[in-house]
Design a protein around this motif. Sequence first.
Motif, PDB file in Angstrom:
ATOM      1  N   ASP A 266     -17.198 -30.531 -15.999  1.00 19.14           N
ATOM      2  CA  ASP A 266     -17.313 -31.990 -16.189  1.00 19.14           C
ATOM      3  C   ASP A 266     -16.658 -32.763 -15.059  1.00 19.14           C
ATOM      4  OD1 ASP A 266     -15.045 -31.187 -16.854  1.00 19.14           O
ATOM      5  OD2 ASP A 266     -14.822 -32.105 -18.832  1.00 19.14           O
ATOM      6  N   SER A 267     -16.880 -34.225 -15.175  1.00 18.64           N
ATOM      7  CA  SER A 267     -16.077 -34.925 -14.143  1.00 18.64           C
ATOM      8  C   SER A 267     -14.635 -35.096 -14.693  1.00 18.64           C
ATOM      9  CB  SER A 267     -16.625 -36.327 -14.285  1.00 18.64           C
ATOM     10  OG  SER A 267     -18.140 -36.562 -14.035  1.00 18.64           O
ATOM     11  N   ALA A 268     -13.778 -35.086 -13.457  1.00 19.60           N
ATOM     12  CA  ALA A 268     -12.283 -35.053 -13.707  1.00 19.60           C
ATOM     13  C   ALA A 268     -11.869 -36.463 -14.185  1.00 19.60           C
ATOM     14  CB  ALA A 268     -11.750 -34.635 -12.158  1.00 19.60           C
ATOM     15  N   VAL A 269     -10.683 -36.131 -15.089  1.00 21.96           N
ATOM     16  CA  VAL A 269      -9.875 -37.205 -15.461  1.00 21.96           C
ATOM     17  C   VAL A 269      -8.554 -37.125 -14.648  1.00 21.96           C
ATOM     18  CG1 VAL A 269      -8.461 -37.901 -17.236  1.00 21.96           C
ATOM     19  CG2 VAL A 269     -10.614 -37.414 -18.080  1.00 21.96           C
ATOM     20  N   THR A 270      -8.205 -35.727 -14.389  1.00 24.94           N
ATOM     21  CA  THR A 270      -6.923 -35.440 -13.543  1.00 24.94           C
ATOM     22  C   THR A 270      -7.309 -34.720 -12.584  1.00 24.94           C
ATOM     23  OG1 THR A 270      -6.321 -33.673 -14.714  1.00 24.94           O
ATOM     24  CG2 THR A 270      -5.306 -35.964 -15.514  1.00 24.94           C
ATOM     25  N   ASP A 271      -6.381 -34.716 -11.350  1.00 25.47           N
ATOM     26  CA  ASP A 271      -6.584 -33.651 -10.145  1.00 25.47           C
ATOM     27  C   ASP A 271      -6.152 -32.220 -11.115  1.00 25.47           C
ATOM     28  OD1 ASP A 271      -7.328 -35.549  -8.513  1.00 25.47           O
ATOM     29  OD2 ASP A 271      -5.288 -36.020  -7.726  1.00 25.47           O
ATOM     30  N   VAL A 272      -6.132 -31.063 -10.190  1.00 25.19           N
ATOM     31  CA  VAL A 272      -5.785 -30.013 -10.522  1.00 25.19           C
ATOM     32  C   VAL A 272      -4.372 -30.011 -10.680  1.00 25.19           C
ATOM     33  CG1 VAL A 272      -5.756 -27.401 -10.352  1.00 25.19           C
ATOM     34  CG2 VAL A 272      -7.945 -28.671 -10.154  1.00 25.19           C
ATOM     35  N   TRP A 273      -3.749 -29.755 -11.614  1.00 26.50           N
ATOM     36  CA  TRP A 273      -2.114 -29.730 -11.580  1.00 26.50           C
ATOM     37  C   TRP A 273      -1.751 -28.371 -11.600  1.00 26.50           C
ATOM     38  CZ3 TRP A 273      -0.898 -33.942 -15.993  1.00 26.50           C
ATOM     39  CH2 TRP A 273      -1.094 -35.039 -15.481  1.00 26.50           C
ATOM     40  N   ARG A 274      -0.650 -28.118 -10.646  1.00 23.74           N
ATOM     41  CA  ARG A 274       0.023 -26.659 -10.390  1.00 23.74           C
ATOM     42  C   ARG A 274       1.334 -26.563 -11.103  1.00 23.74           C
ATOM     43  NH1 ARG A 274      -2.230 -22.757  -6.849  1.00 23.74           N
ATOM     44  NH2 ARG A 274      -1.406 -21.150  -7.455  1.00 23.74           N
ATOM     45  N   LEU A 275       1.462 -25.680 -11.994  1.00 26.27           N
ATOM     46  CA  LEU A 275       2.881 -25.563 -12.667  1.00 26.27           C
ATOM     47  C   LEU A 275       3.230 -24.190 -12.363  1.00 26.27           C
ATOM     48  CD1 LEU A 275       1.683 -26.869 -16.302  1.00 26.27           C
ATOM     49  CD2 LEU A 275       2.105 -28.120 -14.396  1.00 26.27           C
ATOM     50  N   HIS A 276       4.583 -24.129 -11.753  1.00 26.92           N
ATOM     51  CA  HIS A 276       5.270 -22.986 -11.414  1.00 26.92           C
ATOM     52  C   HIS A 276       6.589 -22.851 -12.063  1.00 26.92           C
ATOM     53  CE1 HIS A 276       2.721 -21.981  -8.012  1.00 26.92           C
ATOM     54  NE2 HIS A 276       2.811 -23.533  -7.738  1.00 26.92           N
ATOM     55  N   GLY A 277       6.904 -21.802 -12.334  1.00 30.54           N
ATOM     56  CA  GLY A 277       8.243 -21.683 -13.021  1.00 30.54           C
ATOM     57  C   GLY A 277       8.496 -19.726 -13.038  1.00 30.54           C
ATOM     58  N   ALA A 278       9.899 -19.637 -13.352  1.00 28.87           N
ATOM     59  CA  ALA A 278       9.992 -18.168 -13.633  1.00 28.87           C
ATOM     60  C   ALA A 278      11.183 -18.194 -14.802  1.00 28.87           C
ATOM     61  CB  ALA A 278      10.344 -17.608 -12.437  1.00 28.87           C
ATOM     62  N   GLY A 279      11.492 -16.944 -15.279  1.00 25.69           N
ATOM     63  CA  GLY A 279      12.636 -16.514 -16.103  1.00 25.69           C
ATOM     64  C   GLY A 279      12.797 -15.173 -16.253  1.00 25.69           C
ATOM     65  N   LYS A 280      14.078 -14.960 -16.870  1.00 28.82           N
ATOM     66  CA  LYS A 280      14.276 -13.621 -16.990  1.00 28.82           C
ATOM     67  C   LYS A 280      14.519 -13.377 -18.401  1.00 28.82           C
ATOM     68  CE  LYS A 280      17.106 -13.420 -12.722  1.00 28.82           C
ATOM     69  NZ  LYS A 280      16.010 -12.306 -12.045  1.00 28.82           N
ATOM     70  N   PHE A 281      14.397 -11.901 -18.757  1.00 34.59           N
ATOM     71  CA  PHE A 281      14.544 -11.535 -20.118  1.00 34.59           C
ATOM     72  C   PHE A 281      14.765 -10.146 -20.359  1.00 34.59           C
ATOM     73  CE2 PHE A 281      10.148 -10.622 -19.382  1.00 34.59           C
ATOM     74  CZ  PHE A 281      10.048  -9.261 -19.733  1.00 34.59           C
ATOM     75  N   LYS A 282      15.604  -9.727 -21.287  1.00 37.55           N
ATOM     76  CA  LYS A 282      16.229  -8.411 -21.492  1.00 37.55           C
ATOM     77  C   LYS A 282      15.199  -7.461 -22.369  1.00 37.55           C
ATOM     78  CE  LYS A 282      20.941  -9.042 -20.175  1.00 37.55           C
ATOM     79  NZ  LYS A 282      22.325  -8.977 -20.588  1.00 37.55           N
TER      80      LYS A 282
END
Length: 703
Positions: A266-282
């Motif tokens: 479909d036609s866009a309401v927003t641009d493509v947004w890129r979300l980055h991140g990282a985390g640690k777990f045990k």
Amino acid sequence: MTPPSSDYTARHLSVLEGLEAVRKRPGMYIGSTDSRGLMHCLWEIIDNSVDEALAGFGQNIKIILHPDGSVEIHDDGRGIPVDVEPKTGLSGVEVVFTKLHAGGKFGGGSYTASGGLHGVGASVVNALSARLDVQVDRGGKTYQMSFRRGEPGNFADPGKNLSPESSFEPFVDSSRLAVVGTAKRGVTGTRIRYWADRQIFTQDAKFSYEELQARARQTSFLVPGLRLTLRDERRLPGTAGEEGPVEEVFHHDGGISEFVEFLAADSAVTDVWRLHGAGKFKETVPVLDEKGHSRIAEVERDCEVDVALRWGVGYDTNVRSFVNIIATPKGGTHQSGFEQALLKTFRKVIEANARKLKAGNDKIEKDDVFAGLTAVLTVRLAEPQFEGQTKEILGTSAVRAIVSRVVEKEITAKLNSTARSDKAQSALLLEKVVNEMKSRISARVHKETQRRKNALETSTMPAKLLDCRTNEVGRSELFIVEGDSALGTARLARSSENQALLPIRGKILNVQKASVGDMLSNAECAALIQVVGAGSGRSFQLDAARYGKVILMTDADVDGAHIRTLLLTLFFRYMRPMVEAGRVYAAVPPLHRVEVINPGAKANEMIYTYSDAELVQLLATLEKDGRRYKEPIQRYKGLGEMDADQLAETTMEPRHRTLRRVRIEDAEAAERAFDLLMGSDVAPRKEFIIAGAAMLDRERIDA
């Protein structure tokens, strides 16, 4: 009949050794033995090659579907190890293809994040293959080993004709990894060719080029820079390679941002947004010590999160989730965290701006946020826990919190950004979400009033609706007519028992660009949705529709075609199940009426034609038969020019009329054309007009 023995002792137990278990219970490892299981085997081999590319080794993978039913996979990775594995005394190649739960993905440091985890992929494929040949380029040499149903040995092939039917001699005392050639310095890689065992798979099981094509395209988006080549040499009837071998190359450097643009319809309401991140777990897991003994230890894991998403004007949701490039179509903890974070963030932002957005006290729901969303969610971590070998659901619980934290932080920053473009897009997006909420609440409140009213109930239908008498939905028809002049004629021409009429004034709202709120506040669109009576968008319920057929009856001119396209766009956007069920039609009114003169006292014959070509053919036939007709020939510019009898006979009476059923492909093609001609992007429209100017028929312009 002798009753079964009640004895049950240790001698009744079966112990399946090695690959016997795979051949005895293949469904446990590959899900099924039909085409789906056959494709799963192919994914296992391809994913091993992709894991090499993901680890930074190799950039090319080639898949070849051979005419004899075999499939070949090449890669330029490091190549399967050819040295001897100390515990078994077997070469690395034989270990990988004959031992379950053996491989380089159990924490040995070869792969930090991979799709293969359980070490059964290659060995399962080998066990379920009538023949498997593997060649490895490594250390300047080319090594080769062959297997029949998982057993290593040598095939005696006549010439170069490889076949699983060739005589086979298994290794007896010890297996050998043969050196069959030399490889150029620095060249490494693996080539695998196998023939699926027809003793295991059903006779109709076959490799699907379309599925392979989709998976290769998907993988090329997920691993930027990777080049995947597909070649189909089977020449199957009805496929692209029917006339000869067909080859396609998939290579994308844009990553998942480009993937989202490909998926979004479909036609866009927003641009493509890129979300980055990282985390640690045990995580507490069993690990092997230097002596090979298992012990429980707590290890720290890294989890990388990468999301690309955009919202469009539609209400359909398309979310694809992946773990180490392996698709998880049934979701899992990463998708749960993503959904939880989006809903939580939007609720916070909308509550903070409730007065400005006129959101009231109602709470938004998940469906309101996800309407029109196209997203690709990827997480990368070592040794993820999947539910089953088919890897459709991620089970690592700690990933949920990490994904949720990353998405919440990044989306909050986007929605509160002061950058001009982000601010404008956020405003449009929040308005869309609030309108979706209002639409849902409105649909719930009016759900009961949208049912068909009988004669004893008060009707809340639009005053201009001329309803029919029958309560049988299957027999009822709703004609949407263009203007009051056509309504007057259609009113006299219809069968009031089962044919209802709804007039519309000219061209309705262009819902291609309009928001949900604008669509609902438009009188014509709202009336049409109310009359159909099944709701709109996500709340549409096909079973509640008040009419078995909806027939668009517009004039046979350019304006009529435009109005019909606008109506189809409304149905496609907000009442799509009606189109999918084949309950939307376009009436086909005639263009000309030819009055053929009959000799004597016999009444003249009226013949209707529906195109200029049909008229020319008719006149030629009449001239050939020596029959005369009255001049001038009547040309209908609109339905209002017909009298009631003519309209009934040609367009409304089921025994004589012609209807065109609108299919979903028609609606999609119409939407693409409409987006080109009426959308907000000017440049493609200008190119279209310039390119088609020479084909314009000036006589069709009302001027």
